[in-house]
Each structure stands twice: as C-alpha cells, then as structure tokens.
Design an enzyme around this catalytic site. Structure first.
Site, PDB file in Angstrom:
ATOM      1  N   PRO A  56       0.817  -1.213   0.000  1.00  0.00           N
ATOM      2  CA  PRO A  56       0.000   0.000   0.000  1.00  0.00           C
ATOM      3  C   PRO A  56       0.855   1.269   0.000  1.00  0.00           C
ATOM      4  O   PRO A  56       2.053   1.197   0.308  1.00  0.00           O
ATOM      5  CB  PRO A  56      -0.791  -0.110   1.306  1.00  0.00           C
ATOM      6  CG  PRO A  56      -0.501  -1.434   1.889  1.00  0.00           C
ATOM      7  CD  PRO A  56       0.672  -2.019   1.210  1.00  0.00           C
TER       8      PRO A  56
ATOM      9  N   GLY B 273       2.610   4.760   1.063  1.00  0.00           N
ATOM     10  CA  GLY B 273       3.129   5.284   2.330  1.00  0.00           C
ATOM     11  C   GLY B 273       3.801   4.256   3.210  1.00  0.00           C
ATOM     12  O   GLY B 273       3.977   4.474   4.406  1.00  0.00           O
TER      13      GLY B 273
ATOM     14  N   LYS C 101       8.232   2.477   0.239  1.00  0.00           N
ATOM     15  CA  LYS C 101       8.827   1.862  -0.955  1.00  0.00           C
ATOM     16  C   LYS C 101       9.778   2.828  -1.672  1.00  0.00           C
ATOM     17  O   LYS C 101      10.922   2.494  -1.953  1.00  0.00           O
ATOM     18  CB  LYS C 101       7.715   1.384  -1.917  1.00  0.00           C
ATOM     19  CG  LYS C 101       6.771   0.391  -1.275  1.00  0.00           C
ATOM     20  CD  LYS C 101       5.746  -0.134  -2.240  1.00  0.00           C
ATOM     21  CE  LYS C 101       4.741   0.894  -2.718  1.00  0.00           C
ATOM     22  NZ  LYS C 101       3.912   1.466  -1.634  1.00  0.00           N
ATOM     23  N   THR C 102       9.270   4.032  -1.931  1.00  0.00           N
ATOM     24  CA  THR C 102      10.080   4.990  -2.680  1.00  0.00           C
ATOM     25  C   THR C 102      11.310   5.408  -1.890  1.00  0.00           C
ATOM     26  O   THR C 102      12.427   5.436  -2.415  1.00  0.00           O
ATOM     27  CB  THR C 102       9.259   6.255  -2.992  1.00  0.00           C
ATOM     28  OG1 THR C 102       8.013   5.834  -3.500  1.00  0.00           O
ATOM     29  CG2 THR C 102       9.955   7.142  -3.975  1.00  0.00           C
TER      30      THR C 102
ATOM     31  N   SER D 248     -13.572 -13.217  -0.462  1.00  0.00           N
ATOM     32  CA  SER D 248     -13.332 -13.411   0.961  1.00  0.00           C
ATOM     33  C   SER D 248     -14.441 -12.879   1.861  1.00  0.00           C
ATOM     34  O   SER D 248     -14.381 -13.033   3.075  1.00  0.00           O
ATOM     35  CB  SER D 248     -11.977 -12.814   1.359  1.00  0.00           C
ATOM     36  OG  SER D 248     -12.017 -11.435   1.266  1.00  0.00           O
TER      37      SER D 248
ATOM     38  N   LYS E  77      -5.046  -7.694   6.417  1.00  0.00           N
ATOM     39  CA  LYS E  77      -6.346  -7.774   7.088  1.00  0.00           C
ATOM     40  C   LYS E  77      -6.187  -7.723   8.604  1.00  0.00           C
ATOM     41  O   LYS E  77      -6.972  -7.089   9.301  1.00  0.00           O
ATOM     42  CB  LYS E  77      -7.061  -9.061   6.671  1.00  0.00           C
ATOM     43  CG  LYS E  77      -7.584  -8.990   5.240  1.00  0.00           C
ATOM     44  CD  LYS E  77      -8.228 -10.281   4.822  1.00  0.00           C
ATOM     45  CE  LYS E  77      -8.815 -10.106   3.422  1.00  0.00           C
ATOM     46  NZ  LYS E  77      -9.333 -11.360   2.883  1.00  0.00           N
TER      47      LYS E  77
HETATM   48  P1  ADP Z   1       5.579   4.701  -0.683  1.00  0.00           P
HETATM   49  O1  ADP Z   1       6.601   4.850  -1.764  1.00  0.00           O
HETATM   50  O2  ADP Z   1       5.417   3.288  -0.214  1.00  0.00           O
HETATM   51  O3  ADP Z   1       4.284   5.339  -0.985  1.00  0.00           O
HETATM   52  P2  ADP Z   1       7.260   6.565   0.764  1.00  0.00           P
HETATM   53  O4  ADP Z   1       8.602   5.953   0.606  1.00  0.00           O
HETATM   54  O5  ADP Z   1       6.919   7.727  -0.090  1.00  0.00           O
HETATM   55  O6  ADP Z   1       6.152   5.434   0.611  1.00  0.00           O
HETATM   56  O7  ADP Z   1       7.090   6.912   2.302  1.00  0.00           O
HETATM   57  C1  ADP Z   1       6.269   7.956   2.768  1.00  0.00           C
HETATM   58  C2  ADP Z   1       6.968   8.685   3.889  1.00  0.00           C
HETATM   59  O8  ADP Z   1       7.119   7.851   5.021  1.00  0.00           O
HETATM   60  C3  ADP Z   1       8.366   9.144   3.529  1.00  0.00           C
HETATM   61  O9  ADP Z   1       8.579  10.390   4.088  1.00  0.00           O
HETATM   62  C4  ADP Z   1       9.263   8.107   4.183  1.00  0.00           C
HETATM   63  O10 ADP Z   1      10.506   8.653   4.507  1.00  0.00           O
HETATM   64  C5  ADP Z   1       8.476   7.727   5.416  1.00  0.00           C
HETATM   65  N1  ADP Z   1       8.680   6.329   5.831  1.00  0.00           N
HETATM   66  C6  ADP Z   1       8.008   5.233   5.384  1.00  0.00           C
HETATM   67  N2  ADP Z   1       8.424   4.118   5.981  1.00  0.00           N
HETATM   68  C7  ADP Z   1       9.397   4.491   6.859  1.00  0.00           C
HETATM   69  C8  ADP Z   1      10.220   3.777   7.803  1.00  0.00           C
HETATM   70  N3  ADP Z   1      10.126   2.444   7.940  1.00  0.00           N
HETATM   71  N4  ADP Z   1      11.108   4.465   8.517  1.00  0.00           N
HETATM   72  C9  ADP Z   1      11.209   5.806   8.372  1.00  0.00           C
HETATM   73  N5  ADP Z   1      10.462   6.547   7.523  1.00  0.00           N
HETATM   74  C10 ADP Z   1       9.564   5.909   6.765  1.00  0.00           C
END
Ligand code: ADP
Length: 667
Positions: A250, A252, A255-256, A574, A617
C-alpha cells in the site's frame, strides 16, 4: 549587397555549429556505430538550409545524441556494511525487507564485480601456460589443471565462470569434464579446445552442452572474444529471473524512500518514473522522429537527466499500466527490464540502441497480481504490508517528527511531541496502512506551531505537543472506532477486505422485506462478491433447519444485502462467510458481535476456504479496534509467519465450517 552579406554570415554560423557538433560527437564516448550515424546526420545537416524545418529537427537530434551518458557510470560502493547502516539509519523496522535487499545486493555485487574465474584443463604444459598468461593479462583469475581428475578436485573447491578444456586427455577426457559440470554446476560455461578438429566431435560437444568449440591452432583474439561472449551470456541467463526488485504494498509504506536509500548506499544516482499516469507506449519508448513534436521516452530522458548510464531507476505503479493503453507498453517495458535484451534498448526517437544493462531497476506496485505475467516473471517481489500502531509511533518519533521539524523551520526550538499526542493522531486523524497521512498531519502541526511562534503567540522553546494541542490544530477527530463505539445489531456483521491501500473493515448489512424472493445487492460490489452473496443465500436456504431457521422464512420476502462505504470498490471471494453470517443473524434474529471480524470464502456445502492478504487484514482489524478475528483454518501458516507484534491484543480463531462460527459471532 546586404542580402549576400547576410547569407555569408549564415553560412559561417552554420559552419561553426557543424564544427561544434563534430567536436561534441568526438567527445561523447558514443559506441562506434552510433558515432557513424551521428556523423552521417551531421553531414546531412551541413547541406541543409538552416531555415528548413528539417534542419532544426536534425540539429536537435544530434545534440540529443551527444548529450547522453553513453559510457559514463558512477562506480558502485560495494561496502555491504555501509549499505546496511544506511538502511537502518533511515528506515525503522522493515527487517525482512532490508534483509532481502542486502541479500540481493550481495548477489549482485558478487556476480557483477568479481573478476571472472577461468579454469584451463589441458595436458600439454605449453598450451596451458600460454593461455594462462594471455588470460591473466585480461584481468581474469586463472587456475589450471593438467587432467580431468585434477579439474574435478578444483571444481569441487571453487566456482568457475568458464572452463576451457582440451578434449583428448589421458584418463578422464574433456567430455567427462563437460558431463560433470553440466550435472553439478549448471551456471558454469564450458568451452572445448582440441587439435583434432573433427567436425563430429565439435557437434557432439555442443550437443552435450558446451557453449563453444575452438579448433587448434587458434587465434588468441578469437578465444578472448568467445570468452567475453560466454561471460556476457552467463550473466544475462543467471540474472534473468528475479533480478529486478519489485516493492509491492500500500501507499506510504516506505517503498520509494527505500529505493532512494538503496541508490545512496550504492553511491548511484536515483531517478523515478511514475507509470500510473502514462497513457501511451511512446511515453516509455519515445516517438519516431518523423512524428511532429517527437520526443524521446521517459526512460532515456531520465537517464540523460541523471547523466549516468547506471542509475537506480524506480518505475512506480507498474501494476497500473495494462489498462486502456495505446500501443503495447508492457512489451516496451519488458525490453527495458529484460537483461537478455536491454543491452540494446531501442528508443524510437533515438533510433539507435542504448545499453540499459547497467541500470538497476526497481519497480513498485500496489497489487503485484495485476502485473503482466511476463513482467512479473522477471521480478523478485518484496512485500511491504503496512505498519502496526506501535511501529507508526516509533517511526513518527524517530523519523517523521525530526524531518518535519526541520522542514518547517523549527530546528532551533524543536517541539516535543508526547506519545499520547502521536497515538491520538494515528487513531483519530488517520486510517491507513502506511504513514503518508500521519506525516501530513505532523507537518500541519509543525506549520501551525511555526506560525504561532512567529506571531509571538507561543514561546520559542520547550513547546509540548499534547493531545489537546493536536485537537486544537487538527480540528475535530476524523475517525472513530466504528467497531467498538457502535452497538451490536441484527443483520450486521463485521468483515475485512483487502484493497490497494491495505486492508479495510467493512460492515455487511442484511435486511428483509415483503416481496417476491428477490436478492438485491448494493454497495459497489464486484461480480465475484455478488456471486458470493448468491452462494451464501443458497447455502442458508438449503441448510435452514440445521441453522434453526424456519423453512418458510424466505417465502414472500425480498432480501437486501448492502455494504456501506460505496466509495471503496469491493470484490473478491473473501466476504462469503461474512455475508452468510449477516443472513443467519437476520433470519435467526440474533445480533452479531461487532468487534469480531470474519473473513473467508464459503462453499455451497458450508466449508470455509482460505483467503489472501491476511497480513493486511490483521493490521486493518487492529486499526479498527477489533477484539477477535475469525479466519479460515487453512490460513494458519500465514498467521504463524506473522511477527508477534502484529497479533498482539487480538484473539485469532481458526474455523473450517460455518456452523462452528455461529456461536462465536451471534449473541
Ligand atoms: P511509498 O513509496 O510506499 O508510498 P514513501 O517511501 O513515499 O512510501 O514513504 C512515505 C513517507 O514515510 C516518507 O517520508 C518516508 O521517509 C516515510 N517512511 C516510510 N516508511 C518508513 C520507515 N520504515 N522508517 C522511516 N520513515 C519511513
């Protein structure tokens, strides 16, 4: 007179431009074949009238060719410990994910950076020594053996990329060596060398799996070239499967940002392409130059922007590309991602091959099942399932708050967020698997604080962010615990679905009214969910007496099943058991426990089949404040694989038949 002068000036300009381009071409490190094309185009350009439309097109094209980083690469930082430290410093938790990334990096580092190891097997000392000498000069690690038996011992001790073996030897011959390697070390390439260049033994060697056959006396250049080709082929076949990381989960969930950290850890440049909004294959691989307003595709363009041929390139939302697309974007991507083909990727605008084999691709997807199978086959899927409340709290404290404090200009007088305040933001202002909104809310609070500090309404130092301040800044709470805050009701059962944004709690409502035995289904239900509802009703009708429902309860009635929150599209099998329980509650007139969630696919005979997305879930159930989760017995391994903190505070009940759960849900 003036006219002629002007023309002369134009000619001079044009000559300067051509000279400059020639210079750029010779400095651009293009491969020879590209250089030829660029020079040919330049020759055409020099003969064109500079006011012709063609002139600008050709000029832009040549300039574009010279602006690409054909051979420019950053050198990788191959310190695995440093990589681990960077990942741990920047990302909280995600242990499984980080470990898999480090393993992936280790394999990549080993296979792409170790000097290839070659074993020469020949009983003739001069031949052995000569080859050894030449190949060592090429930077290969070379080991020699004088017969098959010695070769066997060496093969057992270390891994070789290539074995060059003579065919005729005393004792175990070249064919025996070939056979053993094929059986035990399939990644090692074997090349046969012999003075007895009989065509039939050459054919035989290839048939038995040798990659090449060289006849003595050979030209050393030929051997060098064959080795290079064999190594290239080996690398591409080894890395064909699963060499591309796919981060699935999902929004946030990090991943990025993790992709960016991998680039930093390796010392590579980072670029990102969002495939979600892309409408046309040409956006990936460019327009042909004949097309008005032609442009290169995003992949080549990002590489040009990073100015290196080996960045980490993140392709976002690859699962969103298959729907209503022009052309065939999936096959364009396949060409870019496939190590067998991507050393000669063709962008339509460039019209010459560009070597993408140095690029480290990472793709992201919300639902990996939606990725085209041919693409998925080349990926190693790493799942990001979402965070528990406790993890979110820690990420907020250790990462999000310091980051937002700095971004909103509060570094000198950082506010102190209390744990209660953070928990309040998580529970009452966000409902998500990741932490995007949590970060947004923290940013809002920091921004408002900064404004008040500037206005003099708040002291500069030691500001405490308490739950009261959170409410003051963020307004009334946005989310409630619908599960525990509302009374148990007849015909309403709590379920949980898996969506792109993680898991989500749903309430299945069933009502009956006078009518003609119709089944009405509402609430954005997909086809599979509609079928589940019909199956659930059939099961109940055919088992009415076992379930203590009178046979004529269905006479002269319509049944309406509704799943509120129409904005969330719902589908999948489900919810079968949840729907059945809502109907049983309705027909037995017993209220259902709202804080018990049930998920599972139902068969017509009342058996409960396993379902997917268990991790998401369980997290969704915890977010909503559920007390117990009923899940199919066959999902037990999924639960056993979950970390303890995912399950803490949640009763998990496994069930095989629907009759067994009636007493767990109905009061
Ligand atoms: P996605 O690419 O999955 O949508 P992002 O990499 O953009 O998520 O993450 C969203 C924000 O949350 C970013 O500012 C990221 O630095 C922070 N974040 C997410 N997971 C973590 C983690 N495990 N530890 C520290 N910061 C995190």
């Amino acid at each position: 007179m003036g006219f002629f002068k002007k023309n002369n000036q134009n000619d001079e300009n044009q000559t300067t431009i051509v000279e400059e381009l020639k210079n750029k071409i010779s400095h651009s490190e293009m491969p020879a074949q590209v250089k030829d094309i660029a020079l040919k185009e330049l020759d055409l350009l020099s003969k064109m009238n500079s006011s012709a439309a063609e002139y600008t097109i050709t000029l832009t094209y040549i300039e574009y060719l010279t602006s690409l980083p054909w051979n420019k690469k950053t050198s990788d930082n191959l310190d695995l410990e440093r990589a681990e430290r960077i990942l741990n410093e920047r990302h909280y938790g995600l242990y499984g994910v980080k470990n898999r990334i480090l393993e992936h990096l280790a394999v990549k580092i080993l296979s792409s950076n170790r000097n290839p190891r070659i074993l020469i097997v020949d009983d003739e000392e001069i031949a052995r020594k000569n080859l050894e000498h030449v190949l060592k000069k090429e930077n290969y690690e070379v080991v020699t053996a004088q017969n098959g038996t010695e070769a066997f011992k060496l093969l057992d001790d270390q891994e070789f990329e290539i074995v060059l073996t003579d065919v005729k030897m005393q004792g175990l011959d070249g064919f025996a060596v070939l056979e053993k390697i094929k059986a035990k070390y399939p990644n090692t390439k074997v090349m046969m060398i012999t003075a007895y260049a009989a065509v039939d033994s050459a054919v035989e060697a290839i048939k038995r799996g040798a990659c090449h056959y060289i006849a003595k006396p050979f030209k050393i250049e030929e051997v060098k070239l064959s080795i290079k080709q064999a190594l290239q082929h080996r690398l591409s076949t080894i890395s064909t499967r699963g060499s591309i990381l796919c981060f699935a989960g999902p929004p946030g969930t990090g991943k990025t940002s993790l992709g960016k950290s991998i680039a930093d850890a390796l010392g590579r440049k980072f670029a990102r392409i969002s495939l979600g909004g892309i409408k046309d294959e040409a956006e990936i691989r460019g327009h042909r130059r004949t097309y008005a307003g032609a442009k290169p595709g995003r992949i080549i363009e990002e590489i040009r922007r990073t100015a290196v041929a080996n960045p980490v390139l993140m392709l976002d939302e690859i699962d969103k590309i298959c729907q209503d697309f022009k052309g065939d974007p999936a096959s364009a991507l396949l060409e870019a991602l496939d190590p067998e083909q991507n050393c000669a990727f063709i962008d339509h605008y460039l019209d010459v091959p560009f070597d993408l084999s140095g690029v480290m691709f990472i793709v992201t997807a919300n639902i990996p099942d939606n990725i085209q199978p041919a693409l998925l086959d080349r990926m190693e899927v790493i799942e990001f399932s979402g965070y528990t409340e406790e993890e979110k709290e820690n990420i907020a404290l250790k990462h999000l708050i310091p980051k937002q404090t700095a971004e909103q200009g509060l570094t000198e007088f950082p506010p102190e967020f209390t744990r209660e305040a953070i928990l309040k933001i998580i529970q009452e202002y966000t409902r998500e698997a990741g932490i995007r909104n949590l970060e947004r809310m923290i940013a809002t609070i920091c921004r408002k604080l900064a404004t008040e500090v500037v206005k003099g309404k708040k002291p500069k130092s030691s500001v405490k962010v308490t739950p009261e301040l959170v409410e003051q800044y963020l307004g009334p709470r946005r989310y409630y615990f619908e599960v525990t805050d509302v009374k148990n009701r007849v015909g309403v059962v709590t379920g949980v679905v898996w969506t792109e944004t993680g898991g989500d709690i749903i309430f299945v409502e069933a009502a009956k009214m006078k009518g003609k035995r119709e089944l009405i289904l509402t609430g954005s239900l997909g086809n599979i969910m509609r079928e589940s509802a019909q199956a659930a009703l059939s099961y109940i009708k055919s088992n009415a007496s076992v379930l203590n429902i009178s046979e004529d309860a269905f006479e002269d009635h319509d049944i309406h099943i509704h799943v509120p929150q129409g904005a969330i599209p719902k589908d999948g099998p489900s919810a079968g058991v949840t729907i059945a329980m809502a109907l049983i509650s309705l027909f037995t007139n017993k209220p259902a426990r709202r804080d018990v969630v049930v998920t599972g696919e139902l068969t017509l005979s009342g058996r409960i089949l396993p379902v997917g997305g268990i991790k998401e879930k369980i997290l969704a159930a915890k977010r909503a404040g559920v007390r117990a989760v009923i899940i199919p017995y066959r999902n037990k391994p999924d639960i056993e694989n979950l970390p303890e903190n995912f399950k803490k505070g949640l009763e998990i009940i496994f069930m095989e038949k629907i009759e067994d759960i009636v007493s767990k849900i109905l009061i």
